[in-house]
Design a protein around this motif. Structure first.
Motif, PDB file in Angstrom:
ATOM      1  N   VAL A  55       0.842  -1.203   0.000  1.00 46.60           N
ATOM      2  CA  VAL A  55       0.000   0.000   0.000  1.00 46.60           C
ATOM      3  C   VAL A  55       0.875   1.250   0.000  1.00 46.60           C
ATOM      4  N   THR A  56       1.941   1.231   0.789  1.00 39.09           N
ATOM      5  CA  THR A  56       2.844   2.393   0.851  1.00 39.09           C
ATOM      6  C   THR A  56       3.506   2.634  -0.495  1.00 39.09           C
ATOM      7  N   ALA A  57       3.875   1.537  -1.196  1.00 41.50           N
ATOM      8  CA  ALA A  57       4.572   1.687  -2.473  1.00 41.50           C
ATOM      9  C   ALA A  57       3.674   2.251  -3.568  1.00 41.50           C
ATOM     10  N   THR A  58       2.360   2.175  -3.369  1.00 40.65           N
ATOM     11  CA  THR A  58       1.458   2.717  -4.400  1.00 40.65           C
ATOM     12  C   THR A  58       1.349   4.251  -4.340  1.00 40.65           C
ATOM     13  N   ASP A  59       1.852   4.843  -3.293  1.00 37.55           N
ATOM     14  CA  ASP A  59       1.811   6.322  -3.181  1.00 37.55           C
ATOM     15  C   ASP A  59       2.851   6.895  -4.136  1.00 37.55           C
ATOM     16  N   PRO A  60       2.455   7.728  -5.174  1.00 28.97           N
ATOM     17  CA  PRO A  60       3.434   8.286  -6.136  1.00 28.97           C
ATOM     18  C   PRO A  60       4.426   9.235  -5.487  1.00 28.97           C
ATOM     19  N   ASN A  61       4.016   9.852  -4.374  1.00 31.90           N
ATOM     20  CA  ASN A  61       4.943  10.774  -3.698  1.00 31.90           C
ATOM     21  C   ASN A  61       6.128  10.023  -3.123  1.00 31.90           C
ATOM     22  N   VAL A  62       5.874   8.746  -2.680  1.00 33.54           N
ATOM     23  CA  VAL A  62       6.964   7.958  -2.116  1.00 33.54           C
ATOM     24  C   VAL A  62       7.958   7.599  -3.203  1.00 33.54           C
ATOM     25  N   ALA A  63       7.455   7.177  -4.382  1.00 36.14           N
ATOM     26  CA  ALA A  63       8.348   6.834  -5.491  1.00 36.14           C
ATOM     27  C   ALA A  63       9.130   8.041  -5.958  1.00 36.14           C
ATOM     28  N   ALA A  64       8.458   9.217  -6.011  1.00 29.89           N
ATOM     29  CA  ALA A  64       9.145  10.435  -6.452  1.00 29.89           C
ATOM     30  C   ALA A  64      10.223  10.826  -5.458  1.00 29.89           C
ATOM     31  N   ALA A  65       9.929  10.696  -4.153  1.00 32.00           N
ATOM     32  CA  ALA A  65      10.921  11.045  -3.143  1.00 32.00           C
ATOM     33  C   ALA A  65      12.123  10.121  -3.238  1.00 32.00           C
ATOM     34  N   ALA A  66      11.867   8.814  -3.522  1.00 33.11           N
ATOM     35  CA  ALA A  66      12.979   7.867  -3.646  1.00 33.11           C
ATOM     36  C   ALA A  66      13.810   8.172  -4.874  1.00 33.11           C
ATOM     37  N   ALA A  67      13.137   8.564  -5.986  1.00 32.60           N
ATOM     38  CA  ALA A  67      13.886   8.879  -7.203  1.00 32.60           C
ATOM     39  C   ALA A  67      14.736  10.118  -6.997  1.00 32.60           C
ATOM     40  N   ALA A  68      14.212  11.101  -6.239  1.00 35.29           N
ATOM     41  CA  ALA A  68      14.942  12.357  -5.999  1.00 35.29           C
ATOM     42  C   ALA A  68      15.827  12.257  -4.763  1.00 35.29           C
ATOM     43  N   ARG A  69      15.807  11.113  -4.099  1.00 31.60           N
ATOM     44  CA  ARG A  69      16.538  10.910  -2.853  1.00 31.60           C
ATOM     45  C   ARG A  69      16.179  11.998  -1.825  1.00 31.60           C
ATOM     46  N   ASP A  70      14.839  12.268  -1.760  1.00 27.34           N
ATOM     47  CA  ASP A  70      14.313  13.286  -0.842  1.00 27.34           C
ATOM     48  C   ASP A  70      13.978  12.586   0.471  1.00 27.34           C
ATOM     49  N   SER A  71      14.914  12.617   1.421  1.00 30.68           N
ATOM     50  CA  SER A  71      14.729  11.905   2.680  1.00 30.68           C
ATOM     51  C   SER A  71      13.679  12.554   3.563  1.00 30.68           C
ATOM     52  N   ASP A  72      13.503  13.886   3.465  1.00 28.57           N
ATOM     53  CA  ASP A  72      12.510  14.536   4.324  1.00 28.57           C
ATOM     54  C   ASP A  72      11.098  14.051   3.980  1.00 28.57           C
ATOM     55  N   THR A  73      10.789  14.038   2.678  1.00 29.75           N
ATOM     56  CA  THR A  73       9.447  13.579   2.268  1.00 29.75           C
ATOM     57  C   THR A  73       9.261  12.106   2.599  1.00 29.75           C
ATOM     58  N   ALA A  74      10.315  11.310   2.296  1.00 28.02           N
ATOM     59  CA  ALA A  74      10.221   9.870   2.564  1.00 28.02           C
ATOM     60  C   ALA A  74      10.043   9.598   4.062  1.00 28.02           C
ATOM     61  N   GLN A  75      10.779  10.345   4.906  1.00 23.10           N
ATOM     62  CA  GLN A  75      10.672  10.143   6.350  1.00 23.10           C
ATOM     63  C   GLN A  75       9.282  10.525   6.848  1.00 23.10           C
ATOM     64  N   ASP A  76       8.759  11.650   6.295  1.00 23.26           N
ATOM     65  CA  ASP A  76       7.436  12.111   6.745  1.00 23.26           C
ATOM     66  C   ASP A  76       6.362  11.078   6.397  1.00 23.26           C
ATOM     67  N   VAL A  77       6.378  10.526   5.166  1.00 23.41           N
ATOM     68  CA  VAL A  77       5.382   9.528   4.755  1.00 23.41           C
ATOM     69  C   VAL A  77       5.557   8.227   5.549  1.00 23.41           C
ATOM     70  N   ALA A  78       6.803   7.808   5.708  1.00 22.31           N
ATOM     71  CA  ALA A  78       7.072   6.551   6.402  1.00 22.31           C
ATOM     72  C   ALA A  78       6.605   6.592   7.858  1.00 22.31           C
ATOM     73  N   GLU A  79       6.875   7.700   8.556  1.00 22.36           N
ATOM     74  CA  GLU A  79       6.462   7.794   9.956  1.00 22.36           C
ATOM     75  C   GLU A  79       4.940   7.846  10.088  1.00 22.36           C
ATOM     76  N   ARG A  80       4.306   8.537   9.111  1.00 23.90           N
ATOM     77  CA  ARG A  80       2.858   8.596   9.154  1.00 23.90           C
ATOM     78  C   ARG A  80       2.257   7.202   8.972  1.00 23.90           C
ATOM     79  N   VAL A  81       2.801   6.405   8.047  1.00 27.88           N
ATOM     80  CA  VAL A  81       2.319   5.043   7.837  1.00 27.88           C
ATOM     81  C   VAL A  81       2.615   4.175   9.063  1.00 27.88           C
ATOM     82  N   ARG A  82       3.812   4.328   9.638  1.00 33.89           N
ATOM     83  CA  ARG A  82       4.180   3.503  10.815  1.00 33.89           C
ATOM     84  C   ARG A  82       3.238   3.765  11.980  1.00 33.89           C
ATOM     85  N   ARG A  83       2.945   5.039  12.233  1.00 32.76           N
ATOM     86  CA  ARG A  83       2.082   5.342  13.363  1.00 32.76           C
ATOM     87  C   ARG A  83       0.650   4.868  13.123  1.00 32.76           C
ATOM     88  N   SER A  84       0.178   4.918  11.888  1.00 31.32           N
ATOM     89  CA  SER A  84      -1.208   4.540  11.610  1.00 31.32           C
ATOM     90  C   SER A  84      -1.402   3.010  11.581  1.00 31.32           C
TER      91      SER A  84
END
Length: 526
Positions: A55-84
């Motif tokens: 489910v997390t991998a289907t978020d396009p923002n996560v793929a874009a952050a990984a392609a751009a190596r944007d750790s802030d966006t990736a960390q924000d999405v990952a923590e939100r998924v972990r807590r939920s």
């Protein structure tokens, strides 16, 4: 310190053995239940971690952050998924396996501790692995852009502690059920052990073996027959003497008495259809005394004593007593005769005295000589001579018919003596002061014997019953039972293949007719 030892009592051994078995089975059962439950919980945790990662991998923002190596966006999405979702961690990496998110921010920018290559090749991975956060159930999926290009991976882990917690919560119920089964098993074992304790009278196993050996030695060593029946009337045990006395087959155990013995008084006495102590019965030519005891288990224990020889001895004793009484009477008569002879001599009547002596001395000798000439078998002739003397003293006229003739060629003189002796005894008992007539003839190897008396005879409705063991119309003497003579005669006649009949004779009383084929060695006509 005393070493533990195996208990000697049967019930204690059973209780201990059953307790060990019950505990072992309960523990094994609980383990067999817990093992697949643990595997199922691990599998479910891995599938849940994989689902979260997908489910997390289907978020396009996560793929874009990984392609751009944007750790802030990736960390924000990952923590939100972990807590939920309650996951232990949600890690997003680039194609080099470098973390762009982590529960511990200090680990961002470092390579992951487990191999990312399978996910980066496009595979979905589930596993139980050890990482920087400990042992977790993991699900890994590739992270793709819209054009399908893989730009990283998403790794989700669920804590092993949460899985163990679920297992422990389920194990409590399983162990509770196992404990209940253990309690029930121990209770049943205790009840069974107590019952066995009562049934075995609290004896030791070694004592049971010793008792069995002693019982076998005793049963097969005693000279009395012993028969044990179970509650259904089947033979449970028969010692060697019982097999011999009853002529039972070796495989009689497990069969009923009626299956191995012919109908009659003996079978009735053994099965309890006839009750009483020291019951006389006949098996072939044997005279047996039967006693039956009923133990508490519903079966029966039967003892058999062989009275065959004793019966012959008792009859010889009766005959001897009769002869003694006859001799005593003859002694008294002889004294009277001597007084008569003395009186004749004193009166000077010498011719009359001489005639008196000749008459008295020749009468008994002539009777014995006549019987000996007709009945040449010495045993049977002696029997008839003795019976004639006893009969004379009892006021009974016993005669052997003039057409009687029996050569000295008997195959079994004892059988002839038993048959004729019993018939003559019964006739003498039936005719006090009357007459008894004996006829013995040989027709080839066959012996024909008739004994008739002037008594009241045998009613037609009793002519079969008089041959039953134990049946008698006379009181039994103290030294032996009545009702065996005619039964023994019939058994001997039947065993030789002959015939026995009772009717009314010329003297007006009973007449017994016996036919014994093959009773003589040679063929001689009367």
């Amino acid at each position: 310190m005393r070493r533990p030892h195996w208990p000697r009592r049967v019930f204690a051994q059973l209780l201990l053995a059953q307790t060990v078995v019950t505990v072992g089975v309960s523990a094994l059962t609980a383990g067999l239940f817990l093992a697949p439950v643990s595997r199922e919980l691990d599998r479910a945790a891995m599938q849940r971690a994989l689902a979260i990662a997908q489910v997390t991998a289907t978020d396009p923002n996560v793929a874009a952050a990984a392609a751009a190596r944007d750790s802030d966006t990736a960390q924000d999405v990952a923590e939100r998924v972990r807590r939920s979702t309650g996951a232990e961690f949600v890690v997003i990496t680039d194609t080099a396996g470098i973390r762009l998110s982590h529960t511990d921010p200090t680990r961002i920018g470092l390579r992951v501790s487990t191999d990312p290559e399978p996910a980066l090749r496009g595979e979905s991975v589930t596993a139980i692995q050890d990482g920087t956060l400990g042992r977790t159930a993991r699900g890994k999926v590739p992270l793709r852009l819209a054009d399908g290009r893989i730009v990283g991976e998403v790794s989700v882990g669920l804590s092993d502690d949460s899985i163990r917690g679920q297992l422990l919560s389920m194990a409590g119920g399983i162990l509770l059920c196992a404990g209940a089964g253990l309690v029930v098993g121990l209770a049943a074992t205790l009840v069974l052990a107590r019952r066995l304790k009562r049934r075995t009278h609290n004896i030791a196993v070694a004592d049971i073996a010793a008792l069995l050996i002693e019982r076998e030695a005793m049963l097969h060593g005693i000279r009395e027959g012993m028969l044990a029946l179970d509650a259904s009337g089947r033979i449970r045990l028969a010692n060697d003497e019982a097999l011999r006395l009853l002529a039972l087959p070796a495989d009689c155990a497990g069969r009923t008495v009626d299956e191995v013995l012919p109908p009659g008084r003996l079978a009735d006495a053994l099965t309890g259809r006839i009750e009483g102590a020291d019951l006389p019965a006949v098996r072939d030519e044997r005279v047996l005394v039967v006693n039956r005891t009923a133990p508490a288990d519903g079966g029966a224990v039967i003892t058999l004593r062989d009275r065959t020889e004793l019966e012959y001895l008792v009859r010889e004793l009766d005959h001897t007593r009769g002869l003694t009484e006859a001799l005593r009477a003859q002694d008294h008569e002889h004294a009277n005769r001597m007084h008569t002879l003395l009186g004749l001599l004193e009166l000077g009547r010498h011719d009359q005295a001489a005639a008196f002596i000749s008459e008295q001395s020749g009468s008994h000798a002539a009777l014995a000589a006549r019987i000996g000439a007709q009945v040449q078998d010495p045993h049977l002739a002696a029997l008839l001579a003795g019976k004639a003397a006893v009969a004379a003293e009892r006021g009974i006229r016993l005669t052997v018919t003039s057409d009687s003739h029996l050569p000295d060629a008997a195959v079994d003189a004892r059988t002839l003596v038993t048959v004729v002796g019993n018939l003559v005894d019964n006739a003498l008992d039936a005719v006090p002061g009357g007459a008894v007539e004996v006829r013995l003839r040989a027709v080839g190897p066959t012996v024909l014997a008739e004994v008739a008396d002037s008594g009241p005879g045998v009613p037609a409705h009793l002519r079969e019953r008089i041959f039953e063991e134990g049946w008698t119309s006379k009181g039994a003497p103290a030294h032996r039972p009545r009702g065996l003579g005619l039964a023994l005669v019939r058994r001997l006649v039947e065993r030789s293949g002959g015939r026995l009949a009772v009717g009314t004779g010329a003297l007006g009383g009973a007449r017994f007719t016996v036919e014994l084929p093959e009773a003589l060695h040679t063929v001689e006509n009367a």
